[in-house]
Design an enzyme around this catalytic site. Structure first.
Site, PDB file in Angstrom:
ATOM      1  N   GLU A   1     -19.353  62.059  63.995  1.00  0.00           N
ATOM      2  CA  GLU A   1     -18.281  61.159  63.557  1.00  0.00           C
ATOM      3  C   GLU A   1     -18.681  60.394  62.293  1.00  0.00           C
ATOM      4  O   GLU A   1     -17.859  60.183  61.396  1.00  0.00           O
ATOM      5  CB  GLU A   1     -17.915  60.174  64.687  1.00  0.00           C
TER       6      GLU A   1
ATOM      7  N   TRP B   1     -18.142  62.821  59.570  1.00  0.00           N
ATOM      8  CA  TRP B   1     -16.727  62.939  59.186  1.00  0.00           C
ATOM      9  C   TRP B   1     -16.390  61.842  58.175  1.00  0.00           C
ATOM     10  O   TRP B   1     -15.729  62.093  57.162  1.00  0.00           O
ATOM     11  CB  TRP B   1     -15.816  62.787  60.410  1.00  0.00           C
TER      12      TRP B   1
ATOM     13  N   TRP C   1      10.495  67.449  53.910  1.00  0.00           N
ATOM     14  CA  TRP C   1      10.413  66.442  54.966  1.00  0.00           C
ATOM     15  C   TRP C   1      11.820  65.935  55.305  1.00  0.00           C
ATOM     16  O   TRP C   1      12.675  65.827  54.430  1.00  0.00           O
ATOM     17  CB  TRP C   1       9.539  65.272  54.514  1.00  0.00           C
TER      18      TRP C   1
ATOM     19  N   ASN D   1      -8.925  56.178  68.139  1.00  0.00           N
ATOM     20  CA  ASN D   1      -8.879  57.331  67.234  1.00  0.00           C
ATOM     21  C   ASN D   1      -8.077  58.506  67.792  1.00  0.00           C
ATOM     22  O   ASN D   1      -7.317  59.148  67.067  1.00  0.00           O
ATOM     23  CB  ASN D   1     -10.300  57.794  66.887  1.00  0.00           C
TER      24      ASN D   1
ATOM     25  N   TRP E   1       3.866  62.483  55.575  1.00  0.00           N
ATOM     26  CA  TRP E   1       2.614  61.844  55.997  1.00  0.00           C
ATOM     27  C   TRP E   1       2.286  60.604  55.182  1.00  0.00           C
ATOM     28  O   TRP E   1       1.621  59.679  55.670  1.00  0.00           O
ATOM     29  CB  TRP E   1       1.443  62.839  55.913  1.00  0.00           C
TER      30      TRP E   1
ATOM     31  N   TRP F   1      -4.711  61.470  58.054  1.00  0.00           N
ATOM     32  CA  TRP F   1      -3.278  61.781  57.965  1.00  0.00           C
ATOM     33  C   TRP F   1      -3.050  63.196  57.448  1.00  0.00           C
ATOM     34  O   TRP F   1      -2.188  63.928  57.964  1.00  0.00           O
ATOM     35  CB  TRP F   1      -2.551  60.745  57.092  1.00  0.00           C
TER      36      TRP F   1
END
Length: 458
Positions: free
Chosen positions: A267, A270, A299, A334, A352, A375
């Site tokens: 993590e 990341w 969208w 998360n 997004w 996102w």
């Protein structure tokens, strides 16, 4: 000679690259610019600004104990900072300005205009441009990036800088500006500041919780995450300090006794990955998708749907619980962030960027790199993103990760009376049930199909 230390997103005196180097070069004066207009342009949440300002007071006290005066100036926009610094360095006879590099495109443009600026890599474990594939290009996918980081860590774990020494008293006649904190929210009960508190949280997590992190981190009803993201984001903690705490039981060498330790390292990596992406691919700083072909995605952007999502009134309990946690605390678990993001972008087919902006406006740990990366991952527009055909079913996610509905009951008290089967989808057995809770604003199967068709059309 006198040096100027310019603090930004690094509000600590321990393990601070630029501060350590500045104090090695001579007497040191510290500087912080407060830029309310810039915060607004970057959608920084009031709770995040409040957190920053409270830590700034703590930093001022810590610096005073080292005889380092802190100048705080209100400079509304970053473009005006270089001119002010030029005047300040002349007035105080400053030799060099020291700062830790920031990776967003606006931050880099600001820094390029500052004279006599020495920048240090402190936001990441490894300097930007130092993790490259065999073609000497930046990684676009997390797993090979992580593998490259593992190889570096097996060879050498980055160490923390020594503590800085107390310097002789220095005269600084520049008066600081005050910023009215009443303009920002106060969430002090849950989010305490100070480096000491952050280290206490880190040490408690390493000693008591990290071994089970892989099993408990996905369950939002558990306190299974480190809760350190806000402290990392404004630099009360460094990533190096987290790494050194993780490997302290193993004499500072990369080693794992529990799966949870490796999962937590992943993590942290990341976070590292998204910081490097932000630097290597400036387009993600410009509201552009990482995958160019997804620019053409059509969208729906239904304002009524977006309003229901943003208020936690979608009729999908796990989504609404997450959004209400965010609105109440400035933080969201998360796993639930991913569920909420995918529901908005796939089921509601809302751009997004609207979700990314909303999260930044409310998150205490709102970070451009991590928020954008998350996102775009959920929307299947980003680096290492999920394939467009993998769409979370929020009901299934809820049943799996909140099996007894404890998280939902905490944030949606109007569903407290429902049993653990009904609470995930309250109207599934009885569409006419009388509940003080909205019915789902969309059909999950139909909207899933609509998303698949929108992506296929690309």
């Amino acid at each position: 000679m006198t040096q100027l230390m310019w603090f930004r997103q690094d509000l600590r005196i321990q393990d601070n690259s630029a501060l350590w180097h500045a104090t090695q070069a001579g007497q040191c004066i510290a500087f912080v610019a407060l830029s309310p207009k810039q915060w607004q342009q970057h959608n920084d949440a009031p709770i995040k600004i409040d957190f920053y300002l409270r830590q700034l007071e703590s930093l001022k006290d810590s610096l005073a104990q080292k005889n380092i005066p802190l100048i705080i100036k209100k400079i509304d926009e970053w473009q005006d900072i270089p001119h002010y610094l030029e005047q300040l360095t002349k007035e105080l006879d400053i030799e060099h300005i020291y700062a830790n590099a920031e990776l967003g495109i606006h931050e880099q443009q600001r820094d390029q205009a500052v004279k006599n600026l020495k920048l240090f890599q402190d936001r990441t474990l490894f300097p930007v441009k130092s993790i490259r594939n065999k073609s000497n290009e930046p990684y676009k996918v997390f797993t090979p990036f992580k593998k490259a980081c593992y190889e570096r860590l097996h060879h050498d774990v980055p160490s923390c800088y020594p503590s800085i020494e107390k310097q002789a008293k220095i005269d600084c006649h520049i008066q600081s500006d005050a910023l009215d904190q009443k303009d920002y929210q106060h969430k002090q009960a849950h989010w305490n500041v100070t480096e000491e508190h952050a280290h206490q949280l880190l040490n408690t997590f390493i000693q008591d919780d990290v071994k089970d992190y892989n099993k408990e981190r996905d369950f939002p009803a558990y306190a299974g995450t480190s809760q350190l993201s806000a402290y990392l984001n404004i630099g009360i903690l460094s990533a190096r300090q987290c790494l050194n705490a993780l490997f302290a039981p193993y004499d500072g060498q990369m080693h794992f006794k529990h799966d949870g330790e490796q999962t937590w390292l992943d993590e942290l990596l990341w976070r590292e990955f998204y910081q490097h992406v932000l630097y290597d691919f400036p387009k993600v700083s410009k509201h552009l998708p990482f995958k160019d072909e997804t620019k053409k995605l059509k969208w729906e952007n239904n304002e009524k749907d977006f309003k229901a999502w943003s208020e936690g009134q979608t009729g999908i309990p796990i989504v609404d619980a997450g959004m209400r946690q965010l609105l109440s605390t400035g933080w969201m678990h998360n796993r639930v962030r991913m569920i909420c993001a995918m529901f908005l972008t796939k089921n509601l087919l809302v751009d997004w960027r609207k979700g990314e902006q909303f999260f930044m406006q409310h998150l205490i740990d709102g970070d451009l790199a991590a928020n954008n990366g998350g996102w775009q991952w959920s929307a299947s527009t980003g680096t290492d993103s999920v394939p467009y055909f993998r769409i979370f079913n929020p009901i299934t996610q809820s049943e799996r990760f909140d099996p007894k509905g404890d998280y939902i009951k905490k944030w949606i008290p109007e569903l407290k009376q429902l049993d653990e089967k009904q609470i995930h989808d309250p109207y599934s057995k009885n569409a006419n049930a009388h509940l003080d809770y909205p019915k789902p604003i969309c059909d999950l199967k139909k909207t899933r199909q609509r998303a698949l068709e929108a992506f296929k059309s690309l």
